[in-house]
Motif scaffolding. Structure first.
Motif, PDB file in Angstrom:
ATOM      1  N   SER A 216       0.824  -1.220   0.000  1.00 40.93           N
ATOM      2  CA  SER A 216       0.000   0.000   0.000  1.00 40.93           C
ATOM      3  C   SER A 216       0.858   1.270   0.000  1.00 40.93           C
ATOM      4  N   SER A 217       1.982   1.255   0.720  1.00 39.37           N
ATOM      5  CA  SER A 217       2.742   2.502   0.770  1.00 39.37           C
ATOM      6  C   SER A 217       3.436   2.794  -0.558  1.00 39.37           C
ATOM      7  N   ILE A 218       4.009   1.755  -1.213  1.00 39.89           N
ATOM      8  CA  ILE A 218       4.634   2.051  -2.512  1.00 39.89           C
ATOM      9  C   ILE A 218       3.590   2.374  -3.570  1.00 39.89           C
ATOM     10  N   THR A 220       0.718   3.901  -3.015  1.00 35.06           N
ATOM     11  CA  THR A 220       0.282   5.287  -2.757  1.00 35.06           C
ATOM     12  C   THR A 220       1.273   6.283  -3.364  1.00 35.06           C
ATOM     13  N   LYS A 221       2.559   5.981  -3.126  1.00 30.56           N
ATOM     14  CA  LYS A 221       3.620   6.834  -3.651  1.00 30.56           C
ATOM     15  C   LYS A 221       3.542   6.935  -5.174  1.00 30.56           C
ATOM     16  N   ARG A 223       0.905   6.151  -7.090  1.00 31.09           N
ATOM     17  CA  ARG A 223      -0.398   6.687  -7.505  1.00 31.09           C
ATOM     18  C   ARG A 223      -0.363   8.201  -7.621  1.00 31.09           C
ATOM     19  N   ASP A 224       0.269   8.844  -6.624  1.00 31.25           N
ATOM     20  CA  ASP A 224       0.263  10.301  -6.602  1.00 31.25           C
ATOM     21  C   ASP A 224       1.254  10.928  -7.582  1.00 31.25           C
TER      22      ASP A 224
ATOM     23  N   THR B   3      -1.168  12.804   0.082  1.00 29.14           N
ATOM     24  CA  THR B   3      -0.340  11.605   0.049  1.00 29.14           C
ATOM     25  C   THR B   3       0.067  11.222   1.456  1.00 29.14           C
ATOM     26  N   GLN B   6      -2.815   9.694   3.334  1.00 29.94           N
ATOM     27  CA  GLN B   6      -3.043   8.335   2.831  1.00 29.94           C
ATOM     28  C   GLN B   6      -2.003   7.370   3.410  1.00 29.94           C
ATOM     29  N   GLN B   7      -0.763   7.805   3.440  1.00 27.27           N
ATOM     30  CA  GLN B   7       0.296   6.944   3.998  1.00 27.27           C
ATOM     31  C   GLN B   7       0.056   6.706   5.482  1.00 27.27           C
ATOM     32  N   ASN B  10      -2.494   4.028   5.732  1.00 27.85           N
ATOM     33  CA  ASN B  10      -1.837   2.739   5.474  1.00 27.85           C
ATOM     34  C   ASN B  10      -1.065   2.285   6.696  1.00 27.85           C
ATOM     35  N   THR B 255       5.668   2.444   7.046  1.00 32.84           N
ATOM     36  CA  THR B 255       4.961   2.953   5.872  1.00 32.84           C
ATOM     37  C   THR B 255       5.611   4.227   5.351  1.00 32.84           C
ATOM     38  N   GLY B 259       7.202   4.905   1.839  1.00 33.22           N
ATOM     39  CA  GLY B 259       6.551   5.949   1.059  1.00 33.22           C
ATOM     40  C   GLY B 259       7.481   7.081   0.666  1.00 33.22           C
TER      41      GLY B 259
END
Lengths: 390, 294
Positions: A216-218, A220-221, A223-224, B3, B6-7, B10, B255, B259
């Motif tokens: 999920s964290s990669i 999200t990174k 995606r944005d 962002t 969101q992180q 997560n 996370t 991220g």
């Protein structure tokens, strides 16, 4: 009691000597099979064996090779690299086979190739895609006795990069890859090179480690950063998770993969509603309208009562491929070593062999230059998208 | 900014799992000063029991959660009885080695029984995604379930420890085992209960992980088990609120490292954190430095 045991031992020993001497009789051509028939990747080996057997049965019914029947000597390598090498040695030395078919995976094939090279027996894998299977990593030289009848990972990476650029009109790509897997790293490099060379931009590349579950964290990174496509060259476990987590985070761009995606577990893990807009390269699709493919599916269903997958098709092609080489090798049956050499040269010279999984040309690197198909997942169902030639 | 939020979401999701597992570590350590390395594998067993009860008994989320928690609490008590109790007065290292042995036993047993490859956990809850701020932040209903169940279990645990008789006994035993025994507290039963509660919480975490990631395998407990141990040390081993704080912090830190750095470093950062804490403040964030009276 001791006497009985020693008698049995003696008898088995004598019998095995006889068995060997009978086996090298002149009415059959012996071909060895070294496949993963149990343990971790048994799925692959079993399907390939079904395909090989179907092909060899058909060839034998038509009269075999110049009046001689092909006899398969099948030994399980238990999905183990070391065992794969032992099996290859056994086939070469004890069973006196002309050639070895298999193994299914890159690691096992590399290890079996060592034995095959030592005993100068041609070995042909139906599905090992790693670039270094047929080419020595250090010297860049082609391994004389090692062949494959599938495309390799460089080609797969190129195919997917071109598909992203031309068909999906993507300009910006993101890549997630497994830094602990040769397969994944190789594909990542090849995709990136082709994509950048032909005018695309790779705006994010994220590595992860073995056994990762939470992407999920990669995601999200990535995606944005708003890429047009996501390329994930991974095996089916991670593929399902990446698709699912990307869709849940509201990332609806196309997700691309390679032949590692070609497994029902991908959809099970991702969920049917998430497995949309996913494209991957594969060796074959059962929806290919090509007459040859449809005929193969009919025959396979008649014999095994189920749909063949890509591995069954690769096995079937390998059966016909070896028969074709045997026909052209003009074997003299004067000495095993000389016949193996004749066969090796015949395999090397294979041009325009028409198989179910495409037309095979063996190039100087002993790779099969052949077409790949692109499969799309729509609501979790595989749809044949297009066929691409090298 | 979106962002980052969101992180954070997560991270909190991941943190809930760590927090639930680390509670068991902390409770057991608080009472018998043992790091129960088999704890992460009880989490794995919990996921498998839920998988079996959903697939073969066709139970829903809450019933399978209860079945799994019940099964694992009995398993936890049995492990304590047969593996740790005979070693209660031996050197601490023997108990630790035994715990590692139990951990390997559970992992390999599960591989024999259920096979080594991963299984797909059935979808118990229809998936819903909630888009906030024009879709820049997405929360799904499973994350909400995860958080609600985690917080609920922690409130219950807090109540048990603070307000019930058994909780009182636990606190007494953790302070001084011999004195508690002299006061008429049944130490053996208290320790059994501690293992039961800790294992039940680990099982709950296993079920929630199965639900959230849809995939379980016999080695799924190894890394989360170690991470939860780090979380427990981070917050102060033996302190219940510390385990929660540690779990959530570790989830968020990991996370953010993935991220804003690289996902390859996140385990390294987690373990580096452990080393740092042990050097700077061995008693953890909420721990107090207790001077040994001689």
């Amino acid at each position: 009691m001791k006497r009985v045991v020693s008698l049995i031992v003696l008898l088995t020993f004598l019998l095995s000597i006889f068995a060997v001497s009978f086996a090298s009789s002149k009415n059959v051509i012996k071909i060895g099979v070294d496949l993963e028939l149990s343990q971790a990747v048994a799925q692959y080996g079993q399907k390939e064996l079904e395909g090989i057997k179907l092909a060899i049965d058909e060839i034998n019914q038509k009269g075999g090779i110049s009046g001689k029947k092909i006899e398969l000597v099948v030994i399980d390598n238990k999905s183990d690299k070391t065992e794969a090498q032992n099996v290859a040695t056994k086939l070469a030395v004890r069973e006196n086979v002309l050639a070895i078919l298999g193994p299914a995976t890159s690691g096992a094939t590399k290890s079996a190739a060592v034995a095959a090279t030592k005993h100068k027996v041609p070995i042909i894998s139906p599905s090992a895609t790693d670039d270094t299977v047929t080419v020595d990593e250090k010297t860049g030289k082609t391994k004389t006795y090692v062949f494959r009848t599938c495309f390799n990972d460089s080609f797969q990476g190129n195919v997917m990069a071109n598909f992203a650029l031309k068909t999906l009109k993507a300009k910006k790509a993101a890549i997630i890859y497994d830094a602990t897997s040769d397969y994944s790293k190789g594909l990542f490099k090849n995709f990136k090179n082709t994509f950048v060379k032909n005018g695309g931009k790779v705006i994010a590349q994220e590595a992860f480690g073995k056994g990762e579950q939470d992407f999920s964290s990669i995601i999200t990174k990535i995606r944005d950063k708003k890429p047009d496509v996501l390329f994930a060259p991974v095996y089916y476990d991670e593929a399902g998770l990446i698709i699912k987590q990307a869709r849940e985070l509201g990332m609806n761009i196309p997700i691309l993969g390679a032949d590692g995606f070609d497994d029902p577990k991908v959809v099970e893990k991702a969920g049917k509603n998430n497995a949309n807009n996913v494209f991957f390269s594969a060796h074959y699709s059962s929806q290919d309208t090509d007459a040859k493919v449809q005929e193969f599916i009919k025959k396979f269903k008649a014999k095994y009562k189920q749909e063949p997958n890509a591995f069954a098709a690769l096995g079937y092609d390998l059966g016909y491929f070896i028969a074709d080489a045997l026909k052209r090798a003009n074997l003299k049956f004067d000495s095993l070593a000389k016949d193996r050499e004749r066969l090796r040269i015949a395999i090397e010279n294979t041009k325009n062999f028409v198989g179910v999984t495409g037309i095979i040309n063996i190039n100087k690197y002993h790779n099969a230059e052949k077409s790949a198909v692109i499969i799309e997942l729509k609501n979790g169902v595989q749809k044949f998208k297009q066929k691409l030639n090298p | 900014m979106s962002t980052f939020i969101q992180q954070l979401i997560n991270g909190i999701t991941l943190g809930s799992v760590y927090a639930l597992i680390s509670l068991g570590y902390t409770m057991v350590y608080g009472i018998i000063k043992l790091i129960n390395f088999a704890h992460g594998d009880i989490f794995m067993v919990g996921a498998y029991i839920a998988y079996l009860s959903v697939t073969y008994l066709k139970l829903g989320l809450i019933p399978s959660l209860i079945v799994s928690m019940g099964f694992c609490s009995i398993l936890g008590m049995l492990i304590e009885k047969f593996a740790y109790k005979p070693l209660r007065n031996s050197p601490r290292i023997s108990a630790l080695i035994t715990a590692i042995g139990v951990s390997l036993l559970l992992e390999n047993l599960m591989q024999i029984i259920m096979g080594a490859d991963s299984r797909v956990f059935p979808r118990l809850v229809a998936e819903k995604n909630y888009h906030l701020f024009q879709g820049r932040i997405v929360v799904n209903n499973k994350q909400i379930y995860l958080l609600i169940i985690t917080v609920l279990l922690m409130i219950i645990l807090n109540f048990v420890v603070k307000k019930t008789k058994i909780g009182k006994a636990m606190r007494a035993v953790s302070q001084d085992m011999d004195a508690a025994r002299l006061m008429g507290i049944n130490v053996d039963t208290t320790i059994s209960y501690t293992f039961a509660i800790g294992s039940a919480l680990a099982a709950a975490a296993g079920v929630l992980v199965g639900l959230y990631y849809n995939t379980i395998n016999p080695l799924m407990g190894v890394l989360p088990g170690l991470k939860a141990f780090i979380a427990a040390v981070f917050g102060g081993i033996g302190i219940i609120p510390g385990a929660m704080l540690g779990g959530f912090s570790l989830g968020i830190i990991e996370t953010l490292v993935s991220g804003y750095g690289s996902s390859m470093y996140k385990d390294a950062v987690a373990f580096a954190l452990l080393i740092l804490i042990l050097i700077i403040k061995p008693s953890g964030l909420l721990g107090k430095n207790i001077k040994e009276k001689v």
